[in-house]
Write a protein that holds these residues in place. Structure first.
Motif, PDB file in Angstrom:
ATOM      1  N   LEU A  87       0.930  -1.235  -0.044  1.00 12.24           N
ATOM      2  CA  LEU A  87      -0.040   0.031   0.013  1.00 12.24           C
ATOM      3  C   LEU A  87       0.754   1.171  -0.020  1.00 12.24           C
ATOM      4  O   LEU A  87       1.537   1.407   0.870  1.00 12.24           O
ATOM      5  N   LEU A  88       0.704   2.312  -1.162  1.00 14.39           N
ATOM      6  CA  LEU A  88       1.370   3.320  -1.096  1.00 14.39           C
ATOM      7  C   LEU A  88       0.819   4.468  -0.140  1.00 14.39           C
ATOM      8  O   LEU A  88       1.191   5.432   0.288  1.00 14.39           O
ATOM      9  N   GLY A  89      -0.583   4.444  -0.545  1.00 14.60           N
ATOM     10  CA  GLY A  89      -1.353   5.604   0.176  1.00 14.60           C
ATOM     11  C   GLY A  89      -2.793   5.615  -0.200  1.00 14.60           C
ATOM     12  O   GLY A  89      -3.160   4.603  -0.858  1.00 14.60           O
ATOM     13  N   THR A  90      -3.454   6.566   0.339  1.00 10.60           N
ATOM     14  CA  THR A  90      -4.964   6.646   0.308  1.00 10.60           C
ATOM     15  C   THR A  90      -5.331   8.028   0.080  1.00 10.60           C
ATOM     16  O   THR A  90      -4.787   8.831   0.457  1.00 10.60           O
ATOM     17  N   ALA A  91      -6.361   8.229  -0.749  1.00 12.93           N
ATOM     18  CA  ALA A  91      -6.740   9.608  -0.862  1.00 12.93           C
ATOM     19  C   ALA A  91      -8.404   9.808  -0.851  1.00 12.93           C
ATOM     20  O   ALA A  91      -8.885   8.618  -1.330  1.00 12.93           O
ATOM     21  N   GLN A  92      -8.834  10.831  -0.448  1.00 15.03           N
ATOM     22  CA  GLN A  92     -10.534  10.979  -0.651  1.00 15.03           C
ATOM     23  C   GLN A  92     -11.077  11.215  -1.803  1.00 15.03           C
ATOM     24  O   GLN A  92     -10.419  11.804  -2.819  1.00 15.03           O
ATOM     25  N   THR A  93     -12.059  10.594  -2.298  1.00 13.54           N
ATOM     26  CA  THR A  93     -12.832  10.637  -3.742  1.00 13.54           C
ATOM     27  C   THR A  93     -13.397  11.860  -3.710  1.00 13.54           C
ATOM     28  O   THR A  93     -13.386  12.514  -4.761  1.00 13.54           O
ATOM     29  N   LYS A  94     -13.811  12.529  -2.620  1.00 11.45           N
ATOM     30  CA  LYS A  94     -14.564  13.906  -2.650  1.00 11.45           C
ATOM     31  C   LYS A  94     -13.654  15.101  -3.359  1.00 11.45           C
ATOM     32  O   LYS A  94     -13.967  16.019  -4.000  1.00 11.45           O
ATOM     33  N   TYR A  95     -12.326  14.860  -3.228  1.00  7.82           N
ATOM     34  CA  TYR A  95     -11.318  16.022  -3.985  1.00  7.82           C
ATOM     35  C   TYR A  95     -11.255  16.080  -5.645  1.00  7.82           C
ATOM     36  O   TYR A  95     -10.813  16.860  -6.064  1.00  7.82           O
ATOM     37  N   LEU A  96     -11.946  14.816  -5.919  1.00  3.65           N
ATOM     38  CA  LEU A  96     -12.355  14.565  -7.412  1.00  3.65           C
ATOM     39  C   LEU A  96     -13.837  15.054  -7.879  1.00  3.65           C
ATOM     40  O   LEU A  96     -14.098  14.619  -8.906  1.00  3.65           O
ATOM     41  N   SER A  97     -14.406  15.497  -6.604  1.00  6.00           N
ATOM     42  CA  SER A  97     -15.924  15.510  -6.951  1.00  6.00           C
ATOM     43  C   SER A  97     -16.198  16.794  -7.722  1.00  6.00           C
ATOM     44  O   SER A  97     -15.459  17.817  -7.672  1.00  6.00           O
ATOM     45  N   SER A  98     -17.444  17.240  -8.041  1.00  3.52           N
ATOM     46  CA  SER A  98     -17.698  18.202  -9.044  1.00  3.52           C
ATOM     47  C   SER A  98     -17.909  19.358  -7.912  1.00  3.52           C
ATOM     48  O   SER A  98     -17.915  20.553  -8.184  1.00  3.52           O
ATOM     49  N   GLU A  99     -18.141  18.852  -6.733  1.00  2.00           N
ATOM     50  CA  GLU A  99     -18.520  20.091  -5.647  1.00  2.00           C
ATOM     51  C   GLU A  99     -17.117  20.624  -5.376  1.00  2.00           C
ATOM     52  O   GLU A  99     -17.075  21.970  -5.008  1.00  2.00           O
ATOM     53  N   ILE A 100     -16.055  19.985  -5.547  1.00  9.45           N
ATOM     54  CA  ILE A 100     -14.583  20.671  -5.116  1.00  9.45           C
ATOM     55  C   ILE A 100     -13.992  21.134  -6.547  1.00  9.45           C
ATOM     56  O   ILE A 100     -13.551  22.030  -6.730  1.00  9.45           O
ATOM     57  N   ALA A 101     -14.002  19.986  -7.521  1.00 11.73           N
ATOM     58  CA  ALA A 101     -13.454  20.395  -8.761  1.00 11.73           C
ATOM     59  C   ALA A 101     -14.119  21.398  -9.535  1.00 11.73           C
ATOM     60  O   ALA A 101     -13.670  22.376 -10.657  1.00 11.73           O
ATOM     61  N   GLY A 102     -15.490  21.474  -9.392  1.00 12.96           N
ATOM     62  CA  GLY A 102     -16.256  22.108 -10.489  1.00 12.96           C
ATOM     63  C   GLY A 102     -16.460  21.474 -11.657  1.00 12.96           C
ATOM     64  O   GLY A 102     -16.003  20.258 -11.865  1.00 12.96           O
TER      65      GLY A 102
END
Length: 498
Positions: free
Chosen positions: A453-468
């Protein structure tokens, strides 16, 4: 029978449909991706198969330097006198146009432009006339749903553009479609913005040019008040009549990552909702004006089984249908084979609105295991979870002076960070694995059968609410670094949904 929504999963927004004989056809927005405007077909409205694209040549659509969520906006698909028409907007150029074909499985014409502004164009045919509609401002300075009559062979306007309806009062009046049903003309639209306040509204009249009377109980369909329900953003639809005379609404919506987690990263998807006409000629939609994740209906026979593909590989997908490029690709940089792909990297990276060496497939559900083996001779190559230039996660193999390493890179707005690295010495081959849940991506490297396992990231930072923007996550295979030959080979690709 009981069917489940969405009927098409993943980033396929702004659906528009028509029926020819016993077959339904459906198209969607494609924005900066190429080929443009995917086409699907179905015999039963719930099982859909992609058959092609409307825009397959550079002469049909200008995508160079188009920003993410620019380019090809909401299309409309119509059939008239043996010919299919698809009209859409290149929003970056602010140009409405349409293409046509006599064979939906073949090539489409070069574009025919229409001198009317706005977006989300529609075509309506009756008695040898062709009416063109969009949202915007008419020739007299009045905003709303704007309509003119055109010469279908040339796109030339035969009448001034005139605003025929101003909607029900919601913001961002868009997505007009005109129909003749039961002797009256129905004008369908979307309002509220393609977000949590999205909704479907309509009006009716006795002429295709109006005047139109709004449905008293607008919006006819919206999930905007369903707090704590996974399905949100319902709107922008097209009506279709089935083989038995029943009416349905094919429309977009999106699934939140959780009951009260107001983020979505899969993009806007395709939902099917039943329509019911009352004795007064007005229609209602869905369950008390809302769309559900499943419907029980006797309109579809129990002999029809809703199918869902759970595994996508190089071998069971079609490079020309399931996969897409960012803008117009340099085809010499791709060698596509039945069981592998070779990529030639360039100096163009995923950070700029250009055409890097990238080929992608839409993420279709939350829970997935994405894996691929990568061999590298120079530069960098790997898997990217791509929302746009500034919002993506990369898991890649990279060459440096001492050998090779595997990197996990997170790109969130202005923050671009290599979070973890794993040196693999002189080994230039690795299996890259991404395990996806609704809320997280987990990044793994497998060397000699050992998974790390290298790491983990939240899906929300790729969401339309954040990325637009208006797109969704695309699983991309990419290569960078200038090379005289192909510098990356991908084998054993698999995306398995659970």
């Amino acid at each position: 029978m009981k069917y489940n929504n969405p009927v098409i999963k993943g980033f396929y927004p702004d659906p528009s449909a028509c029926k020819v004989e016993d077959t339904y056809y459906l198209v969607y927005s494609s924005f900066q991706y190429f080929p443009g405007v995917p086409i699907f077909e179905s015999k039963d409205l719930i099982n859909w198969t992609q058959i092609g694209h409307c825009l397959t040549r550079k002469s049909q659509v200008q995508l160079d330097t188009v920003d993410s969520s620019g380019g090809v906006f909401a299309p409309t698909l119509r059939y008239n006198n043996g010919r299919f028409y698809m009209t859409t907007t290149n929003d970056t150029l602010r140009q409405n146009f349409y293409v046509w074909t006599d064979n939906i499985y073949g090539e489409w014409s070069d574009p025919i432009n229409v001198d009317q502004g706005g977006i989300d164009p529609d075509l309506y045919f009756e008695d040898g006339k062709a009416f063109f509609m969009s949202n915007g401002i008419d020739d007299y300075g009045v905003s709303g749903i704007v309509q003119c009559e055109i010469e279908i062979e040339t796109g030339h306007k035969l009448t001034p553009s005139r605003s025929i309806w101003q909607g029900s009062g919601g913001r961002y009046l868009e997505s007009p479609h005109l129909y003749k049903m039961n002797g009256r003309y129905y004008l369908l639209a979307a309002e509220g913005g393609t977000e949590y306040g999205h909704m479907v509204t309509y009006a009716r009249g006795d002429s295709p040019t109006g005047p139109f009377e709004a449905y008293t109980h607008n919006p006819v369909l919206t999930n905007r008040n369903l707090g704590g329900y996974e399905l949100q953003g319902v709107g922008h639809g097209d009506l279709i009549q089935d083989h038995d005379g029943n009416w349905w609404l094919l429309h977009l919506g999106f699934r939140q990552t959780g009951q009260y987690l107001t983020y979505h990263h899969l993009g806007r998807e395709v939902f099917l909702t039943p329509i019911t006409f009352g004795d007064d000629g007005w229609f209602t939609a869905g369950h008390e004006g809302t769309t559900l994740l499943s419907f029980e209906t006797d309109r579809i026979t129990d002999t029809i089984v809703q199918q869902e593909k759970k595994e996508f590989t190089f071998e069971n997908t079609d490079w020309n249908l399931d996969w897409c490029y960012l803008r117009h690709p340099v085809t010499a940089n791709y060698q596509l084979e039945a069981d592998k792909v070779k990529l030639k990297g360039t100096s163009i990276t995923l950070d700029v609105p250009a055409s890097p060496t990238f080929i992608g497939i839409r993420q279709k559900d939350f829970n997935a295991i994405i894996s691929c083996e990568v061999s590298l001779t120079s530069g960098e190559a790997g898997i990217t979870l791509y929302m746009d230039e500034n919002h993506r996660y990369d898991l890649a193999l990279r060459k440096h002076l001492e050998g090779y390493e595997i990197i996990e890179r997170l790109n969130i707005g202005d923050i671009k960070s290599i979070e973890h690295t794993k040196s693999i010495g002189q080994c230039n081959h690795a299996a890259l694995i991404i395990k996806s849940t609704p809320t997280h991506y987990h990044f793994y490297a497998q060397i000699d059968g050992i998974e790390t396992l290298l790491g983990t990231a939240q899906t929300k930072y790729l969401s339309s609410e954040i990325a637009g923007g208006f797109t969704g996550v695309v699983i991309g295979l990419y290569a960078t670094g200038e090379s005289q030959d192909f510098n990356a080979t991908f084998t054993n690709f698999s995306c398995i949904y659970s």
